[in-house]
Write a protein that holds these residues in place. Structure first.
Motif, PDB file in Angstrom:
ATOM      1  N   VAL A  20      13.168 -22.392  86.980  1.00  0.00           N
ATOM      2  CA  VAL A  20      12.297 -21.500  86.232  1.00  0.00           C
ATOM      3  C   VAL A  20      12.061 -22.140  84.874  1.00  0.00           C
ATOM      4  N   HIS A  21      10.807 -22.154  84.456  1.00  0.00           N
ATOM      5  CA  HIS A  21      10.426 -22.679  83.150  1.00  0.00           C
ATOM      6  C   HIS A  21       9.894 -21.515  82.328  1.00  0.00           C
ATOM      7  N   ILE A  22      10.363 -21.386  81.089  1.00  0.00           N
ATOM      8  CA  ILE A  22       9.898 -20.329  80.198  1.00  0.00           C
ATOM      9  C   ILE A  22       9.247 -20.981  78.992  1.00  0.00           C
ATOM     10  N   THR A 110      14.766 -23.570  82.312  1.00  0.00           N
ATOM     11  CA  THR A 110      14.395 -24.501  81.252  1.00  0.00           C
ATOM     12  C   THR A 110      13.475 -23.769  80.292  1.00  0.00           C
ATOM     13  N   ILE A 111      13.851 -23.762  79.024  1.00  0.00           N
ATOM     14  CA  ILE A 111      13.050 -23.114  77.996  1.00  0.00           C
ATOM     15  C   ILE A 111      12.421 -24.220  77.146  1.00  0.00           C
ATOM     16  N   VAL A 126      14.781 -14.862  74.336  1.00  0.00           N
ATOM     17  CA  VAL A 126      15.025 -15.141  75.755  1.00  0.00           C
ATOM     18  C   VAL A 126      16.501 -15.443  75.995  1.00  0.00           C
ATOM     19  N   LEU A 127      17.138 -16.203  75.105  1.00  0.00           N
ATOM     20  CA  LEU A 127      18.571 -16.480  75.258  1.00  0.00           C
ATOM     21  C   LEU A 127      19.375 -15.185  75.220  1.00  0.00           C
ATOM     22  N   HIS A 128      18.952 -14.260  74.368  1.00  0.00           N
ATOM     23  CA  HIS A 128      19.630 -12.958  74.324  1.00  0.00           C
ATOM     24  C   HIS A 128      19.450 -12.208  75.646  1.00  0.00           C
ATOM     25  N   LEU A 129      18.254 -12.243  76.201  1.00  0.00           N
ATOM     26  CA  LEU A 129      18.009 -11.564  77.476  1.00  0.00           C
ATOM     27  C   LEU A 129      18.856 -12.155  78.602  1.00  0.00           C
ATOM     28  N   HIS A 135      23.217 -18.542  84.743  1.00  0.00           N
ATOM     29  CA  HIS A 135      22.173 -19.567  84.833  1.00  0.00           C
ATOM     30  C   HIS A 135      22.600 -20.781  84.027  1.00  0.00           C
ATOM     31  N   ASP A 136      22.286 -21.960  84.517  1.00  0.00           N
ATOM     32  CA  ASP A 136      22.329 -23.141  83.667  1.00  0.00           C
ATOM     33  C   ASP A 136      21.038 -23.092  82.869  1.00  0.00           C
ATOM     34  N   ILE A 137      21.152 -23.155  81.539  1.00  0.00           N
ATOM     35  CA  ILE A 137      19.989 -23.044  80.676  1.00  0.00           C
ATOM     36  C   ILE A 137      19.804 -24.361  79.929  1.00  0.00           C
TER      37      ILE A 137
END
Length: 156
Positions: A20-22, A110-111, A126-129, A135-137
């Motif tokens: 997933v890409h944000i 991936t952000i 987004v990190l807070h959510l 998840h590996d972020i």
């Protein structure tokens, strides 16, 4: 429109995905879609984009209804809604939050973010959510990557 976090989002109904890409904005999301397509890796990749501008307005407790309502009210009062898009803005915001909150456990995220207040605030939101999720972020600082790849002096 309020979406139930426990409800499957549209992206999850389409099947499984590997990543997933944000991103924060329609243009960066569109550019990534084109790049992934050109690389031949669109299958299994999901792109989520916040179309909000996090560098303006209140972001206090934005993960809660009270914070969203304060932000929505501020935007309604302070942003010109000449084209009557406010209702669509609220729906899109809720849909994007739902997509983030229903990313299946274990799928890497991936952000993509630049060094500006809008995207840095969005990154933290987004990190807070995702803080209690499995998840590996990965965070890609596009400003630093750009400088590394393209900020070369041209010798004449």
């Amino acid at each position: 429109m309020i979406f139930d976090v426990n409800e499957q989002s549209e992206m999850n109904k389409e099947g499984t995905f590997r990543n997933v890409h944000i991103l924060f904005g329609a243009s960066p999301a569109g550019s990534l879609k084109v790049a992934l397509k050109d690389m031949g890796v669109t299958k299994g990749e999901n792109i989520i984009s916040f179309w909000d501008v996090f560098s303006i307005g209140p972001v206090w407790r934005l993960h809660e209804e009270v914070g969203k309502e304060v932000r929505f009210e501020w935007i309604r009062k302070n942003i010109n809604d000449e084209y009557d898009e406010f209702h669509e803005y609220k729906q899109r915001f809720q849909k994007t939050m739902n997509e983030i909150l229903t990313i299946p456990e274990g799928v890497p995220v991936t952000i993509w973010t630049a060094e500006n207040s809008h995207e840095q605030t969005g990154l933290r939101f987004v990190l807070h959510l995702l803080k209690d999720r499995n998840h590996d972020i990965f965070v890609i600082n596009t400003t630093k990557v750009y400088r590394k790849l393209f900020n070369h002096r041209i010798v004449k």
